[in-house]
Scaffold this active site. Structure first.
Site, PDB file in Angstrom:
ATOM      1  N   TYR A 118       0.866  -1.186   0.000  1.00 24.81           N
ATOM      2  CA  TYR A 118       0.000   0.000   0.000  1.00 24.81           C
ATOM      3  C   TYR A 118       0.900   1.233   0.000  1.00 24.81           C
ATOM      4  O   TYR A 118       1.826   1.321   0.817  1.00 24.81           O
ATOM      5  CB  TYR A 118      -0.875   0.015   1.267  1.00 24.81           C
ATOM      6  CG  TYR A 118      -1.639   1.309   1.453  1.00 24.81           C
ATOM      7  CD1 TYR A 118      -2.936   1.438   0.974  1.00 24.81           C
ATOM      8  CD2 TYR A 118      -1.036   2.408   2.070  1.00 24.81           C
ATOM      9  CE1 TYR A 118      -3.626   2.633   1.107  1.00 24.81           C
ATOM     10  CE2 TYR A 118      -1.731   3.606   2.206  1.00 24.81           C
ATOM     11  CZ  TYR A 118      -3.025   3.709   1.726  1.00 24.81           C
ATOM     12  OH  TYR A 118      -3.694   4.893   1.852  1.00 24.81           O
ATOM     13  N   GLU A 206      -3.667   7.517  -3.972  1.00 22.84           N
ATOM     14  CA  GLU A 206      -3.617   6.289  -3.185  1.00 22.84           C
ATOM     15  C   GLU A 206      -3.494   5.096  -4.132  1.00 22.84           C
ATOM     16  O   GLU A 206      -4.364   4.890  -4.981  1.00 22.84           O
ATOM     17  CB  GLU A 206      -4.888   6.133  -2.334  1.00 22.84           C
ATOM     18  CG  GLU A 206      -4.833   4.915  -1.428  1.00 22.84           C
ATOM     19  CD  GLU A 206      -6.129   4.729  -0.634  1.00 22.84           C
ATOM     20  OE1 GLU A 206      -7.198   4.537  -1.247  1.00 22.84           O
ATOM     21  OE2 GLU A 206      -6.056   4.781   0.602  1.00 22.84           O
TER      22      GLU A 206
END
Ligand code: GDP
Ligand code: MN
Length: 397
Positions: A118, A206
């Site tokens: 991530y 993101e």
């Protein structure tokens, strides 16, 4: 402004960030053509069909599907295009899928394991700095990781004077447990990602997951990009990426009339000039036992037209049981606003909810007189406390 994954990936790619390649399609036939082209250009035997909506969690909702041949591409694209996709981020009613991204399969087997990370870049408002947030626990719900294993999420603060430094990119790659080619590729990935974030005036990038492929390349499988509305005027090509079908129709209409509008779930519509006064008005409504149906700032130059546009938007919400207009007359004169309210009321006809108008400041007395003498079902008040009492009263009636 939010954009779709395929658009976010195009921006990333233009800054040298490696992405999972794909082609957007509106129909199952186009999806098949896209899959053929991906086979040609990237020798991708399998492809993934990915629903393009402004919400994450698509995989969980059945909006991301692997297709192993052209028949499957057609079948799965057909299932996804037109579906009402429900994910943890769409709300119960879901979102209609108009387009899919047909993407190369990047989880192919090879010399090493694939690994999902991530990585996001965003503004840390408490620190007043951009940060790179990252974790080895990619692919899944990052909210879940944050709640149960917060120690697995790392943050790297960026000094705005010097930008992201080489050592910081290396630290991130190291903390993600990488070595060799994948380590080097991750440092390049992070540097390019940060540059993309900064130069596009974004408020968030993101990437979940960032993938280490089995041949040790680092690439973006997903892209959630939020461009700062206030910087959009510098990027007309990004502004063209707006997809109004993804936005709340009332908010779209409001932005066309230059109104600052956010829809909420309550029963009292508000029309206010100035964001601070609008916030205070929402508090007053709550104190009076109501729930605000919206935040609406008509701006410092409210006139009859803005008042009318604002009325129109508020009245589209069936939950609205009363409208509170709270205007402080500074630059704007209260009697003009009052006339605007009266004109809009007459023009729109059939307004089925009580309206409470509180006008304070320049020409407030004249304004109250105008409203009281108009013969319309409009309650006027000068003090905010009177207005709040009227809200309570009309909600009870
Ligand atoms: P999200 O669910 O909206 O966050 O969509 P993502 O783009 O992150 O995709 C969801 C999941 O689909 C990923 O976490 C992967 O597990 C899977 N996925 C995405 N691309 C591929 C691919 O190329 N091959 C395979 N096998 N799975 C993929
Ligand atoms: Mn994702």
């Amino acid at each position: 402004m939010n954009i779709h994954e395929y658009q976010g990936k195009a921006i990333l790619k233009s800054f040298g960030v490696r992405v999972q390649e794909g082609i957007v399609a509106d129909t199952p036939e186009q999806a098949v053509e896209a899959a053929k082209k991906l086979k040609q250009d990237y020798n991708s035997d399998w492809v993934v069909i990915k629903a393009q909506i402004h919400a994450g969690g698509r995989g969980k909702g059945g909006g991301v599907k692997l297709a192993k041949n052209l028949d499957e591409v057609k079948e799965k694209a057909d299932q996804i295009i037109g579906m009402q996709l429900i994910t943890p981020q769409t709300g119960a009613e879901g979102k209609k899928v108009n387009k899919v991204l047909v993407a190369q399969d990047v989880y192919y087997p090879g010399e090493s394991e694939t690994k999902e990370f991530y990585v996001s870049v965003l503004l840390d408002r408490a620190k007043g700095r951009n940060i790179v947030m990252y974790s080895t626990e990619g692919g899944m719900d990052i909210e879940e990781v944050a709640e149960h294993t917060p120690h697995l999420i790392f943050k790297e603060e960026i000094d705005p004077k010097v930008g992201l430094q080489g050592f910081q990119a290396r630290k991130i790659a190291f903390n993600l447990g990488l070595s060799g080619d994948a380590f080097k590729d991750m440092t390049k990935f992070i540097a390019a990602l940060y540059k993309a974030y900064e130069q596009t005036d974004s408020s968030m990038f993101e990437i979940n997951p960032v993938l280490k492929t089995s041949d040790n390349k680092i690439l973006a499988v997903d892209a959630k990009v939020n461009l700062d509305d206030n910087g959009l005027f510098r990027h007309p090509d990004y502004e063209a990426m707006r997809d109004e079908s993804e936005e709340d129709p009332m908010e779209v209409e409001a932005s066309k009339s230059n109104l600052n509008f956010v829809k909420l779930d309550g029963n009292v519509g508000c029309m206010v000039n100035g964001a601070g006064l609008a916030m205070a008005t929402m508090d007053i409504i709550k104190l009076a036992g109501g729930e605000p149906a919206n935040f609406l700032d008509v701006g410092g130059t409210a006139n009859a037209q803005t008042v009318k546009a604002a009325f129109n938007i508020i009245l589209q919400d069936p939950n609205v049981k009363a409208i509170l207009i709270n205007i402080f007359g500074g630059i704007v004169r209260c009697d003009r606003v009052a006339q605007g309210v009266i004109d809009a009321y007459k023009e729109l006809g059939d307004i089925r909810v009580p309206i409470i108008v509180r006008l304070q400041g320049t020409n407030a007395i004249e304004a109250k007189k105008l409203i009281d003498e108009s013969g319309l079902k409009v309650y006027s008040a000068i003090l905010l406390k009177e207005a709040a009492a009227l809200v309570t009263k009309v909600l009870e009636d």
